[in-house]
Write a protein that holds these residues in place. Structure first.
Motif, PDB file in Angstrom:
ATOM      1  N   LEU A   1       0.850  -1.188   0.000  1.00 28.93           N
ATOM      2  CA  LEU A   1       0.000   0.000   0.000  1.00 28.93           C
ATOM      3  C   LEU A   1       0.886   1.239   0.000  1.00 28.93           C
ATOM      4  O   LEU A   1       1.792   1.346   0.828  1.00 28.93           O
ATOM      5  CB  LEU A   1      -0.881   0.029   1.255  1.00 28.93           C
ATOM      6  CG  LEU A   1      -2.017  -0.966   1.321  1.00 28.93           C
ATOM      7  CD1 LEU A   1      -2.619  -0.990   2.716  1.00 28.93           C
ATOM      8  CD2 LEU A   1      -3.078  -0.626   0.285  1.00 28.93           C
ATOM      9  N   THR A   2       0.626   2.163  -0.916  1.00 27.57           N
ATOM     10  CA  THR A   2       1.410   3.394  -1.020  1.00 27.57           C
ATOM     11  C   THR A   2       0.455   4.579  -1.111  1.00 27.57           C
ATOM     12  O   THR A   2      -0.481   4.548  -1.916  1.00 27.57           O
ATOM     13  CB  THR A   2       2.314   3.361  -2.270  1.00 27.57           C
ATOM     14  OG1 THR A   2       3.169   2.216  -2.199  1.00 27.57           O
ATOM     15  CG2 THR A   2       3.156   4.620  -2.378  1.00 27.57           C
ATOM     16  N   PRO A   3       0.679   5.614  -0.314  1.00 26.69           N
ATOM     17  CA  PRO A   3      -0.205   6.784  -0.417  1.00 26.69           C
ATOM     18  C   PRO A   3      -0.028   7.477  -1.767  1.00 26.69           C
ATOM     19  O   PRO A   3       1.087   7.587  -2.273  1.00 26.69           O
ATOM     20  CB  PRO A   3       0.242   7.690   0.730  1.00 26.69           C
ATOM     21  CG  PRO A   3       1.592   7.213   1.136  1.00 26.69           C
ATOM     22  CD  PRO A   3       1.724   5.790   0.703  1.00 26.69           C
ATOM     23  N   THR A   4      -1.131   7.952  -2.328  1.00 23.25           N
ATOM     24  CA  THR A   4      -1.050   8.647  -3.616  1.00 23.25           C
ATOM     25  C   THR A   4      -0.433  10.030  -3.456  1.00 23.25           C
ATOM     26  O   THR A   4      -0.101  10.672  -4.452  1.00 23.25           O
ATOM     27  CB  THR A   4      -2.435   8.775  -4.285  1.00 23.25           C
ATOM     28  OG1 THR A   4      -3.309   9.513  -3.432  1.00 23.25           O
ATOM     29  CG2 THR A   4      -3.013   7.401  -4.601  1.00 23.25           C
ATOM     30  N   THR A   5      -0.256  10.479  -2.225  1.00 23.82           N
ATOM     31  CA  THR A   5       0.337  11.789  -1.956  1.00 23.82           C
ATOM     32  C   THR A   5       1.853  11.731  -1.802  1.00 23.82           C
ATOM     33  O   THR A   5       2.493  12.771  -1.649  1.00 23.82           O
ATOM     34  CB  THR A   5      -0.270  12.377  -0.663  1.00 23.82           C
ATOM     35  OG1 THR A   5      -0.051  11.438   0.398  1.00 23.82           O
ATOM     36  CG2 THR A   5      -1.751  12.660  -0.823  1.00 23.82           C
ATOM     37  N   THR A   6       2.435  10.541  -1.852  1.00 24.85           N
ATOM     38  CA  THR A   6       3.876  10.404  -1.599  1.00 24.85           C
ATOM     39  C   THR A   6       4.703  10.892  -2.783  1.00 24.85           C
ATOM     40  O   THR A   6       4.262  10.860  -3.932  1.00 24.85           O
ATOM     41  CB  THR A   6       4.236   8.949  -1.249  1.00 24.85           C
ATOM     42  OG1 THR A   6       5.543   8.918  -0.684  1.00 24.85           O
ATOM     43  CG2 THR A   6       4.205   8.047  -2.462  1.00 24.85           C
ATOM     44  N   ARG A   7       5.914  11.347  -2.494  1.00 24.84           N
ATOM     45  CA  ARG A   7       6.876  11.749  -3.512  1.00 24.84           C
ATOM     46  C   ARG A   7       8.251  11.285  -3.075  1.00 24.84           C
ATOM     47  O   ARG A   7       8.603  11.379  -1.905  1.00 24.84           O
ATOM     48  CB  ARG A   7       6.924  13.273  -3.663  1.00 24.84           C
ATOM     49  CG  ARG A   7       5.640  13.945  -4.107  1.00 24.84           C
ATOM     50  CD  ARG A   7       5.314  13.733  -5.531  1.00 24.84           C
ATOM     51  NE  ARG A   7       6.397  14.201  -6.385  1.00 24.84           N
ATOM     52  CZ  ARG A   7       6.249  14.508  -7.647  1.00 24.84           C
ATOM     53  NH1 ARG A   7       5.084  14.406  -8.198  1.00 24.84           N
ATOM     54  NH2 ARG A   7       7.268  14.898  -8.370  1.00 24.84           N
ATOM     55  N   CYS A   8       9.027  10.774  -4.016  1.00 22.33           N
ATOM     56  CA  CYS A   8      10.420  10.409  -3.755  1.00 22.33           C
ATOM     57  C   CYS A   8      11.186  10.711  -5.042  1.00 22.33           C
ATOM     58  O   CYS A   8      11.109   9.944  -6.008  1.00 22.33           O
ATOM     59  CB  CYS A   8      10.526   8.927  -3.369  1.00 22.33           C
ATOM     60  SG  CYS A   8      12.205   8.437  -2.914  1.00 22.33           S
ATOM     61  N   GLY A   9      11.867  11.829  -5.056  1.00 23.54           N
ATOM     62  CA  GLY A   9      12.524  12.252  -6.290  1.00 23.54           C
ATOM     63  C   GLY A   9      11.478  12.506  -7.365  1.00 23.54           C
ATOM     64  O   GLY A   9      10.495  13.214  -7.129  1.00 23.54           O
ATOM     65  N   ILE A  10      11.637  11.897  -8.526  1.00 21.24           N
ATOM     66  CA  ILE A  10      10.669  12.080  -9.608  1.00 21.24           C
ATOM     67  C   ILE A  10       9.461  11.162  -9.479  1.00 21.24           C
ATOM     68  O   ILE A  10       8.498  11.290 -10.226  1.00 21.24           O
ATOM     69  CB  ILE A  10      11.326  11.865 -10.993  1.00 21.24           C
ATOM     70  CG1 ILE A  10      11.823  10.430 -11.150  1.00 21.24           C
ATOM     71  CG2 ILE A  10      12.420  12.889 -11.229  1.00 21.24           C
ATOM     72  CD1 ILE A  10      12.237  10.075 -12.584  1.00 21.24           C
ATOM     73  N   TYR A  11       9.489  10.222  -8.536  1.00 20.12           N
ATOM     74  CA  TYR A  11       8.449   9.207  -8.423  1.00 20.12           C
ATOM     75  C   TYR A  11       7.372   9.564  -7.409  1.00 20.12           C
ATOM     76  O   TYR A  11       7.632  10.258  -6.423  1.00 20.12           O
ATOM     77  CB  TYR A  11       9.060   7.857  -8.060  1.00 20.12           C
ATOM     78  CG  TYR A  11      10.016   7.360  -9.107  1.00 20.12           C
ATOM     79  CD1 TYR A  11       9.536   6.893 -10.328  1.00 20.12           C
ATOM     80  CD2 TYR A  11      11.379   7.396  -8.904  1.00 20.12           C
ATOM     81  CE1 TYR A  11      10.406   6.458 -11.316  1.00 20.12           C
ATOM     82  CE2 TYR A  11      12.264   6.960  -9.882  1.00 20.12           C
ATOM     83  CZ  TYR A  11      11.766   6.492 -11.088  1.00 20.12           C
ATOM     84  OH  TYR A  11      12.622   6.077 -12.061  1.00 20.12           O
ATOM     85  N   SER A  12       6.158   9.081  -7.667  1.00 20.64           N
ATOM     86  CA  SER A  12       5.053   9.239  -6.729  1.00 20.64           C
ATOM     87  C   SER A  12       4.510   7.847  -6.411  1.00 20.64           C
ATOM     88  O   SER A  12       4.963   7.222  -5.472  1.00 20.64           O
ATOM     89  CB  SER A  12       3.972  10.162  -7.304  1.00 20.64           C
ATOM     90  OG  SER A  12       3.474   9.668  -8.540  1.00 20.64           O
ATOM     91  N   TYR A  13       3.584   7.346  -7.203  1.00 20.97           N
ATOM     92  CA  TYR A  13       3.123   5.958  -7.061  1.00 20.97           C
ATOM     93  C   TYR A  13       3.032   5.339  -8.449  1.00 20.97           C
ATOM     94  O   TYR A  13       2.973   6.055  -9.455  1.00 20.97           O
ATOM     95  CB  TYR A  13       1.830   5.851  -6.249  1.00 20.97           C
ATOM     96  CG  TYR A  13       0.590   6.472  -6.852  1.00 20.97           C
ATOM     97  CD1 TYR A  13      -0.319   5.702  -7.575  1.00 20.97           C
ATOM     98  CD2 TYR A  13       0.302   7.829  -6.686  1.00 20.97           C
ATOM     99  CE1 TYR A  13      -1.480   6.257  -8.100  1.00 20.97           C
ATOM    100  CE2 TYR A  13      -0.853   8.391  -7.214  1.00 20.97           C
ATOM    101  CZ  TYR A  13      -1.742   7.602  -7.923  1.00 20.97           C
ATOM    102  OH  TYR A  13      -2.875   8.153  -8.451  1.00 20.97           O
ATOM    103  N   MET A  14       3.059   4.018  -8.510  1.00 25.99           N
ATOM    104  CA  MET A  14       3.274   3.303  -9.767  1.00 25.99           C
ATOM    105  C   MET A  14       2.260   3.668 -10.857  1.00 25.99           C
ATOM    106  O   MET A  14       2.650   3.958 -11.995  1.00 25.99           O
ATOM    107  CB  MET A  14       3.258   1.798  -9.516  1.00 25.99           C
ATOM    108  CG  MET A  14       3.677   0.970 -10.703  1.00 25.99           C
ATOM    109  SD  MET A  14       3.650  -0.801 -10.347  1.00 25.99           S
ATOM    110  CE  MET A  14       1.892  -1.087 -10.217  1.00 25.99           C
TER     111      MET A  14
END
Length: 196
Positions: free
Chosen positions: A71-84
């Motif tokens: 499960l990954t929050p749709t609000t997450t950010r890591c560099g250029i990535y958010s969710y798949m």
């Protein structure tokens, strides 16, 4: 059969369960399905396995992983990535078509992504339905505890056959598309109500 929702905050309480889940993912996705995914030390992983995510694991008393999900929050950010799903739509993933959604990928506190959903390929056919139902039930409980009412997931397009059996209302969010020889579709799972 047991279920555990893992996070970076509680991994230390569950021994090898997280590593065993990543090993089971490798066994299914890389060895059995022959997908070209990152791996290290016998484990499959990707850029979405971060402290922002949670992992729902169905396992037996010995730590053998029967099924899992991230499960990954749709609000997450890591560099250029958010969710798949969103990153695929934005053209950042070359293995998933960017046309996978009818509308723009949502970014909301109440919407999480469910990805890497699997039942281990060596789970006997007679037990698969029970294991799958247990996984989806725990997924719903974990999602609601995290404040999610909806989970987006990329599933095998045969989902209408089993959605009712696991007690979750599902709605197509994109077209059926072939990915690595399998028909898939983005689906929204409604966890706003209690599961039956």
């Amino acid at each position: 059969m047991q279920t555990t929702t893992l996070s970076f905050a509680n991994l230390h309480n569950h021994g090898e369960l997280f590593a065993n889940m990543l090993r089971a993912r490798r066994e299914l996705f890389i060895v059995h399905n022959k997908w070209n995914l990152p791996e290290a030390m016998g484990m499959e992983y990707d850029q979405y396995d971060t402290p922002a995510s949670r992992w729902v694991v169905v396992h037996d008393g010995t730590g053998r992983v029967l099924a899992g999900n991230r499960l990954t929050p749709t609000t997450t950010r890591c560099g250029i990535y958010s969710y798949m799903i969103r990153d695929a739509q934005r053209g950042l993933l070359d293995t998933i078509p960017s046309t996978l959604l009818y509308d723009e990928a949502p970014v909301a506190e109440t919407v999480w992504e469910s990805s890497r959903l699997f039942v281990a390929h060596d789970v006997p056919m007679a037990e698969r339905r029970k294991v799958h139902a247990r996984l989806v039930h725990e997924l719903g409980a974990a999602a609601r505890q995290l404040g999610a009412t909806t989970c987006l997931t990329l599933l095998n397009a045969n989902w209408p056959r089993w959605a009712g059996r696991v007690g979750v209302s599902m709605k197509a969010m994109g077209p059926v598309m072939e990915i690595e020889g399998v028909n898939n579709q983005v689906v929204a799972m409604d966890f706003s109500q209690n599961l039956h």
